[in-house]
Design an enzyme around this catalytic site. Structure first.
Site, PDB file in Angstrom:
ATOM      1  N   GLU A  44      12.845-106.918  70.978  1.00 51.88           N
ATOM      2  CA  GLU A  44      13.977-106.007  71.161  1.00 51.88           C
ATOM      3  C   GLU A  44      15.310-106.740  71.001  1.00 51.88           C
ATOM      4  O   GLU A  44      15.462-107.886  71.437  1.00 51.88           O
ATOM      5  CB  GLU A  44      13.888-105.397  72.560  1.00 51.88           C
ATOM      6  CG  GLU A  44      14.991-104.419  72.892  1.00 51.88           C
ATOM      7  CD  GLU A  44      14.905-103.901  74.326  1.00 51.88           C
ATOM      8  OE1 GLU A  44      15.555-102.889  74.630  1.00 51.88           O
ATOM      9  OE2 GLU A  44      14.193-104.522  75.144  1.00 51.88           O
ATOM     10  N   LYS A 128      16.199 -95.866  70.398  1.00 55.28           N
ATOM     11  CA  LYS A 128      15.548 -95.771  71.710  1.00 55.28           C
ATOM     12  C   LYS A 128      15.960 -94.478  72.412  1.00 55.28           C
ATOM     13  O   LYS A 128      17.149 -94.171  72.525  1.00 55.28           O
ATOM     14  CB  LYS A 128      15.947 -96.991  72.542  1.00 55.28           C
ATOM     15  CG  LYS A 128      15.237 -97.140  73.876  1.00 55.28           C
ATOM     16  CD  LYS A 128      15.625 -98.482  74.500  1.00 55.28           C
ATOM     17  CE  LYS A 128      14.919 -98.767  75.807  1.00 55.28           C
ATOM     18  NZ  LYS A 128      15.282-100.106  76.344  1.00 55.28           N
ATOM     19  N   CYS A 168      10.701-101.166  74.515  1.00 57.97           N
ATOM     20  CA  CYS A 168      10.743-101.699  75.879  1.00 57.97           C
ATOM     21  C   CYS A 168      10.372-100.665  76.948  1.00 57.97           C
ATOM     22  O   CYS A 168       9.202-100.315  77.089  1.00 57.97           O
ATOM     23  CB  CYS A 168      12.119-102.313  76.135  1.00 57.97           C
ATOM     24  SG  CYS A 168      12.150-103.461  77.545  1.00 57.97           S
TER      25      CYS A 168
END
Length: 300
Positions: A44, A128, A168
């Site tokens: 990430e 995300k 994540c």
């Protein structure tokens, strides 16, 4: 059909994005001297430090547009390797004041692959969707200060079938996994920068369970090592690659980086999973109406 994966478990980054790109490309160059990958994954925010935890406006200057230098350099990498490259980066959006925690999916010719959302829309990169703002340890996770949430869960078409990305925190939302599995994803790429001790304890089991329950490969790259921004974070590393059957195909070291993992994915196992476990055959969507009802009521 089989696909070879090269996973970069990023180590601590510097404050200079292009120096970080230099280091990452050097790792790939060394790893590919005698290994030809079909997919390359980085951790990430792979060209920056993980800077979240304090409201520091200067960090917005690290963001780059989709057509910025960092993405272009990874497009060149994809062409040089003849491989798909998943490049996680801090994105400066087209609209003033919008910033995203993103991942570009680049094909073998160096082109961005558009992502398909379930409602038919397309996106240029994955952004995300689940953004944490959490303070159970220090420094915390104030990602909502830095990132706007993405527009939806996307699949990306490759010659190996559809692949998807969860970044994540998103790995902990089983609804997201199932939506993408139902859309036909065969490989889930999970770029991560995580350090919390409780999250380290649940990390491997969480990924293995998701692989088995959803019948897909999981390729998860977590940064490893001590990184200093406004405060120290010891990223717990321990990158993992799991098969749909739950077999651990590769594992990175805990708490250190950079490190390189490789694995070969036998994609026929995605179909074999449906015969062994029959989860998708035995689903009862009519029993899960609470989820869609909550959406309609604005609860979800």
């Amino acid at each position: 059909m089989k696909a070879k994966v090269l996973l970069i478990q990023n180590g601590p980054a510097t404050t200079d994005p292009q120096k970080n790109v230099d280091a990452n490309l050097a790792l790939v160059a060394e790893a590919t001297k005698d290994f030809k990958p079909d997919f390359v994954l980085f951790s990430e925010l792979s060209n920056t430090q993980y800077f979240c935890g304090y409201n520091t406006p200067e960090h917005f200057e690290l963001a780059e547009p989709i057509d910025g230098e960092s993405v272009r350099r990874h497009q060149e990498l994809a062409k040089e390797l003849g491989a798909y490259v998943i490049f996680p980066f801090y994105e400066k959006g087209e609209v003033k004041g919008e910033f995203y925690n993103s991942a570009a999916v680049i094909d073998r010719e160096g082109n961005l692959i558009p992502g398909d959302l379930p409602d038919g829309r397309q996106v240029r990169v994955y952004r995300k969707n689940h953004i944490p703002d959490q303070w159970s340890y220090s420094p915390g996770l104030n990602e909502r200060y830095y990132f706007k949430e993405g527009p939806g869960l996307a699949t990306f078409k490759t010659e190996y079938g559809k692949v998807s990305i969860l970044i994540c925190y998103e790995r902990s939302f089983p609804e997201a996994w199932r939506v993408l599995a139902l859309q036909g994803s065969k490989i889930m790429f999970v770029p991560v920068a995580a350090w919390g001790p409780n999250r380290a304890d649940s990390w491997g089991g969480e990924l293995r369970t998701a692989a088995i329950q959803n019948g897909l490969f999981v390729v998860a790259s977590n940064k490893g090592g001590l990184e200093e921004t406004e405060g120290p974070r010891h990223m717990f590393g321990a990158s993992r690659i799991f098969s749909p059957m739950g077999e651990e195909l590769a594992a990175g070291p805990a708490g250190e980086g950079p490190f390189v993992l490789t694995a070969e994915l036998d994609l026929d196992q995605v179909d074999q999973h449906g015969v062994r476990y029959t989860f998708f055959r035995d689903r009862r969507p009519e029993l899960y109406g609470t989820l869609s009802d909550d959406v309609a009521r604005g609860v979800l």
